[in-house]
Scaffold this active site. Structure first.
Site, mmCIF file in Angstrom:
data_model
loop_
_atom_site.group_PDB
_atom_site.id
_atom_site.type_symbol
_atom_site.label_atom_id
_atom_site.label_comp_id
_atom_site.label_asym_id
_atom_site.label_seq_id
_atom_site.Cartn_x
_atom_site.Cartn_y
_atom_site.Cartn_z
ATOM 1 N N SER A 114 0.808 -1.221 0.000
ATOM 2 C CA SER A 114 0.000 0.000 0.000
ATOM 3 C C SER A 114 0.836 1.263 0.000
ATOM 4 O O SER A 114 0.505 2.234 -0.668
ATOM 5 C CB SER A 114 -0.914 0.013 1.236
ATOM 6 O OG SER A 114 -0.133 -0.044 2.420
ATOM 7 N N CYS A 115 1.922 1.288 0.738
ATOM 8 C CA CYS A 115 2.603 2.568 0.923
ATOM 9 C C CYS A 115 3.982 2.633 0.315
ATOM 10 O O CYS A 115 4.612 3.681 0.325
ATOM 11 C CB CYS A 115 2.710 2.905 2.409
ATOM 12 S SG CYS A 115 3.800 1.797 3.323
ATOM 13 N N GLY A 116 4.508 1.536 -0.181
ATOM 14 C CA GLY A 116 5.833 1.605 -0.792
ATOM 15 C C GLY A 116 6.911 1.691 0.261
ATOM 16 O O GLY A 116 6.776 1.202 1.371
#
Length: 289
Positions: A114-116
């Site tokens: 989701s957020c890298g």
């Protein structure tokens, strides 16, 4: 090897009626990326295009920038205690003479779908490691004008991206990234549970084909435009990044500092241009409320 989709039992409730069925879900598995035999990062991804993902990841980290800097990429046999190959560990070997920067001190080495790479360093890290300027004229004849996109052309890109999402139609659970020419022609599209992985797969394929920098292209992503996605665009030499949702403040700052054109909320004929408006053919003067 892991599959792109898997089947799971689900209880379905529709208007009070209950039924049981099998549902198609997008697969999510960890991928460990090793660099010259040393563990570097773990990302949650949709299996497929793993070598491209690893190569693209290393482009965004400033390790690779040309096909001849990459010696090979292999799955690691014996990745588990019993010696079996999970196809979830890849080892990237750089060519002799390639200097590998010490990137492990600049970021966390675990990433989620989701957020890298949460905790990625500041704007300075991108400025100091980017190999190419965001260039409108690289690789074309002298005197060629910079990229100039009409709102009408940009408005067509989300639908073209959506039409190319084959796995999304079966699961509804995937992000996508697409690369277009300045004329709106689709060059490549990749899907993944993480939009940053989808971008890495596109950039990695371009690296292995000798296609970097990606001058005079448009990168279109589903969802929001985070700092990391703007970073990946800059590191690959992409001049235009468009997203169907909002950018982050840091993504806008990075775009403004590097000359990247950043477009958000690209839905139908509506869009917001956050930076690099010189590449968008505006018909009227913009006013600030």
């Amino acid at each position: 090897m892991g599959r792109v989709t898997e089947r799971r039992r689900v209880i379905r409730i529709r208007d009070g009626a209950v039924s049981e069925r099998a549902d198609t879900l997008v697969a999510e598995e960890p991928l460990e990326i090793r660099l010259n035999g040393r563990p570097l990062a773990i990302t949650m991804r949709t299996p497929g295009d793993d070598f491209a993902l690893a190569a693209g990841f290393l482009v965004s980290e400033g390790v690779l920038g040309a096909a001849d800097e990459l010696r090979n990429i292999v799955y690691c046999a014996g990745a588990t205690a019993d010696g079996s190959n999970t196809y979830n560990v890849v080892d990237v070997t750089t060519a002799p003479g390639v200097v590998v920067p010490d990137i492990t001190l600049e970021r966390n080495v675990y990433t989620t779908s989701s957020c890298g790479l949460c905790g990625k360093a500041s704007l300075d890290a991108v400025r100091t490691t980017a190999r190419w300027p965001v260039d409108d004229t690289r690789g074309v004849a002298p005197g060629t004008p910079p990229v100039l996109l009409t709102p009408e052309l940009l408005a067509r890109l989300p639908e073209r991206l959506r039409a190319a999402q084959r796995v999304f139609d079966r699961t509804g659970g995937l992000h996508a990234a697409a690369l277009f020419t300045e004329d709106g022609e689709l060059i490549d599209v990749r899907e993944d549970v993480g939009r940053h992985n989808a971008v890495d797969k596109i950039v990695g394929r371009a690296l292995r084909d000798g296609g970097l920098p990606l001058a005079r292209t448009v990168l279109m992503v589903s969802g929001r435009a985070s700092f990391e996605l703007a970073q990946k665009a800059v590191m690959a030499g992409v001049p235009v990044l468009a997203a169907v949702s909002a950018p982050s403040s840091l993504a806008v700052d990075l775009a403004a500092e590097t000359g990247l054109t950043l477009i958000g909320f690209l839905r139908g004929s509506s869009m917001n241009v956050y930076a690099g408006e010189h590449r968008v053919a505006l018909r009227t003067e913009a006013t600030l409320a």
